[in-house]
Design an enzyme around this catalytic site. Structure first.
Site, PDB file in Angstrom:
ATOM      1  N   GLU A 291     -10.513   4.434   7.343  1.00  0.00           N
ATOM      2  CA  GLU A 291      -9.421   5.355   7.697  1.00  0.00           C
ATOM      3  C   GLU A 291     -10.088   6.608   8.277  1.00  0.00           C
ATOM      4  O   GLU A 291     -10.065   6.830   9.477  1.00  0.00           O
ATOM      5  CB  GLU A 291      -8.579   5.677   6.451  1.00  0.00           C
ATOM      6  CG  GLU A 291      -7.399   6.599   6.713  1.00  0.00           C
ATOM      7  CD  GLU A 291      -6.751   7.120   5.413  1.00  0.00           C
ATOM      8  OE1 GLU A 291      -7.427   7.151   4.369  1.00  0.00           O
ATOM      9  OE2 GLU A 291      -5.573   7.542   5.469  1.00  0.00           O
TER      10      GLU A 291
ATOM     11  N   HIS B 146       0.841  -1.210   0.000  1.00  0.00           N
ATOM     12  CA  HIS B 146       0.000   0.000   0.000  1.00  0.00           C
ATOM     13  C   HIS B 146       0.871   1.253   0.000  1.00  0.00           C
ATOM     14  O   HIS B 146       1.295   1.725   1.056  1.00  0.00           O
ATOM     15  CB  HIS B 146      -0.918  -0.036   1.230  1.00  0.00           C
ATOM     16  CG  HIS B 146      -1.937   1.054   1.274  1.00  0.00           C
ATOM     17  ND1 HIS B 146      -3.291   0.820   1.411  1.00  0.00           N
ATOM     18  CD2 HIS B 146      -1.820   2.408   1.219  1.00  0.00           C
ATOM     19  CE1 HIS B 146      -3.947   1.958   1.427  1.00  0.00           C
ATOM     20  NE2 HIS B 146      -3.074   2.945   1.322  1.00  0.00           N
TER      21      HIS B 146
ATOM     22  N   ASP C  37       2.143   3.980   2.754  1.00  0.00           N
ATOM     23  CA  ASP C  37       1.101   4.895   2.273  1.00  0.00           C
ATOM     24  C   ASP C  37       1.654   6.046   1.411  1.00  0.00           C
ATOM     25  O   ASP C  37       1.610   5.969   0.188  1.00  0.00           O
ATOM     26  CB  ASP C  37       0.259   5.408   3.442  1.00  0.00           C
ATOM     27  CG  ASP C  37      -1.177   5.753   3.049  1.00  0.00           C
ATOM     28  OD1 ASP C  37      -1.579   5.464   1.908  1.00  0.00           O
ATOM     29  OD2 ASP C  37      -1.912   6.305   3.891  1.00  0.00           O
ATOM     30  N   ASP C  38       2.137   7.096   2.040  1.00  0.00           N
ATOM     31  CA  ASP C  38       2.726   8.252   1.324  1.00  0.00           C
ATOM     32  C   ASP C  38       3.959   8.672   2.131  1.00  0.00           C
ATOM     33  O   ASP C  38       3.932   9.690   2.843  1.00  0.00           O
ATOM     34  CB  ASP C  38       1.720   9.416   1.273  1.00  0.00           C
ATOM     35  CG  ASP C  38       0.384   8.990   0.679  1.00  0.00           C
ATOM     36  OD1 ASP C  38       0.283   8.889  -0.543  1.00  0.00           O
ATOM     37  OD2 ASP C  38      -0.553   8.736   1.464  1.00  0.00           O
TER      38      ASP C  38
HETATM   39  N1  ADE Z   1      -4.447   9.107  -1.379  1.00  0.00           N
HETATM   40  C1  ADE Z   1      -3.174   9.205  -0.983  1.00  0.00           C
HETATM   41  N2  ADE Z   1      -3.048   8.887   0.318  1.00  0.00           N
HETATM   42  C2  ADE Z   1      -4.282   8.572   0.760  1.00  0.00           C
HETATM   43  C3  ADE Z   1      -4.803   8.158   2.007  1.00  0.00           C
HETATM   44  N3  ADE Z   1      -4.031   8.004   3.090  1.00  0.00           N
HETATM   45  N4  ADE Z   1      -6.115   7.933   2.102  1.00  0.00           N
HETATM   46  C4  ADE Z   1      -6.895   8.083   1.019  1.00  0.00           C
HETATM   47  N5  ADE Z   1      -6.455   8.461  -0.168  1.00  0.00           N
HETATM   48  C5  ADE Z   1      -5.155   8.712  -0.311  1.00  0.00           C
HETATM   49 ZN    ZN Z   2      -3.558   4.921   0.930  1.00  0.00          ZN
END
Ligand code: ADE
Ligand code: ZN
Length: 323
Positions: A189, A8, A267-268
């Site tokens: 989330e 992810h 995630d990011d």
């Molecule tokens: N797009 C990028 N990061 C995200 C996240 N944590 N939740 C939902 N969409 C996303």
């Molecule tokens: Zn995500």
């Protein structure tokens, strides 16, 4: 080093501020609205998404994306990852003026370069962005099924999960399922347990992105465990975005103890001061996972990977034997 697998990560969200600044120089753009002192500026989910969109807009041609994927995957391999899936977003490419086909070809080229350098295996999950609406998510699903890129093996949906109803997106997920793509969807989330239940009932994913708010309903947790749904957990992201008030309140250990299949992902990463290796470290430090338990997490991730059987077997054979 513990061998790791990432399920992810949003490829646009994997671009570090220094790389985004280099892109801005290339295109003569100003980043002062969303980068300061070498870090992304955001303070909540909405402003995070705005910074993310602004950074994504600075990747504009095939080669920009090839470099981004190569950069992300080679650094992941250095952290001990043998496998990675990342989310792609044809909508973000189009907004930056690039066709989804060229975008995907660029990313695939970066994946091949990273594999040649480090051996890391990787696949793409095409996503629709929920708050861009039903039409665009269906278009993303159609693109995923027709693009002809063998490294695209999954379909998912990201974005603002409080936008619309899961039911609205049934057709998009049917299109992807009919084409035998692996299915994952962000839920649980910023939406509560009901959002996870709705996603399961209507979109029938094998995996849920995050899914951690399922912990609010014991019956739902039992269902997730029983049905073998995999939760792509990203604790560092959740704590940074204040979904939970610190790692000590994160439900990862409770979900694991309840028999749910859980994995660890970033995630990011540069937005949340994390990385895949850091996620494994958080789990060791805050959730009490030892090396054996961390190896089991990697095994769960590879078992849940959207990858052909032969590649999966080869990846599993690289992991330490379960004792
Ligand atoms: N797009 C990028 N990061 C995200 C996240 N944590 N939740 C939902 N969409 C996303
Ligand atoms: Zn995500």
């Amino acid at each position: 080093m513990i061998l790791k697998a990432e399920l992810h990560c949003h490829i646009e969200g994997a671009a570090a501020p220094d790389l985004v600044e280099r892109q801005a120089q290339k295109y003569g753009a100003d980043v002062s609205g969303f980068i300061a002192d070498g870090a992304f500026i955001w303070h909540d989910f909405t402003s995070f998404l705005a910074a993310y969109d602004a950074a994504a807009n600075l990747f504009r041609d095939e080669n920009d994306y090839a470099r981004l994927a190569e950069h992300y995957l080679t650094s992941l391999a250095r952290e001990g990852a043998i496998y990675a899936e990342f989310f792609t977003s044809p909508d973000h490419a189009e907004r930056a003026g690039l066709s989804p086909a060229a975008y995907t070809a660029g990313l695939a080229e970066g994946m091949r370069r990273a594999k040649a350098k480090t051996g890391i295996e990787s696949r793409m999950i095409v996503t629709g962005v929920r708050h861009f609406g039903v039409e665009s998510v269906e278009a993303a699903a159609r693109f995923a099924t027709r693009c002809g890129e063998p490294l695209v093996t999954g379909f998912g949906m990201a974005g603002e999960e409080r936008f619309g109803q899961a039911e609205d997106y049934v057709r998009a997920f049917e299109i992807a399922r009919e084409a035998k793509l692996g299915i994952t969807v962000h839920a649980g989330e910023f939406g509560g347990w009901e959002s996870v239940q709705d996603a399961l009932d209507h979109l029938k994913p094998a995996r849920i992105g995050h899914g951690v708010r399922a912990v609010e309903n014991a019956e739902l947790v039992r269902r997730i465990a029983q049905e073998g749904i995999v939760l792509e957990c990203c604790p560092g992201s959740n704590v940074a975005l204040n979904v939970f008030d610190g790692f000590d309140n994160h439900p990862f250990p409770r979900l694991l103890a309840a028999g749910c299949k859980v994995t660890l992902s970033s995630d990011d990463p540069p937005y949340f001061a994390t990385s895949l290796a850091r996620e494994y470290d958080f789990a060791r430090q805050h959730f009490g996972l030892d090396a054996k338990a961390l190896n089991a997490i990697t095994r769960t991730a590879i078992e849940a990977a959207f990858v052909d059987k032969k590649t999966k077997a080869a990846l599993l054979a690289r992991l330490p034997a379960m004792k």
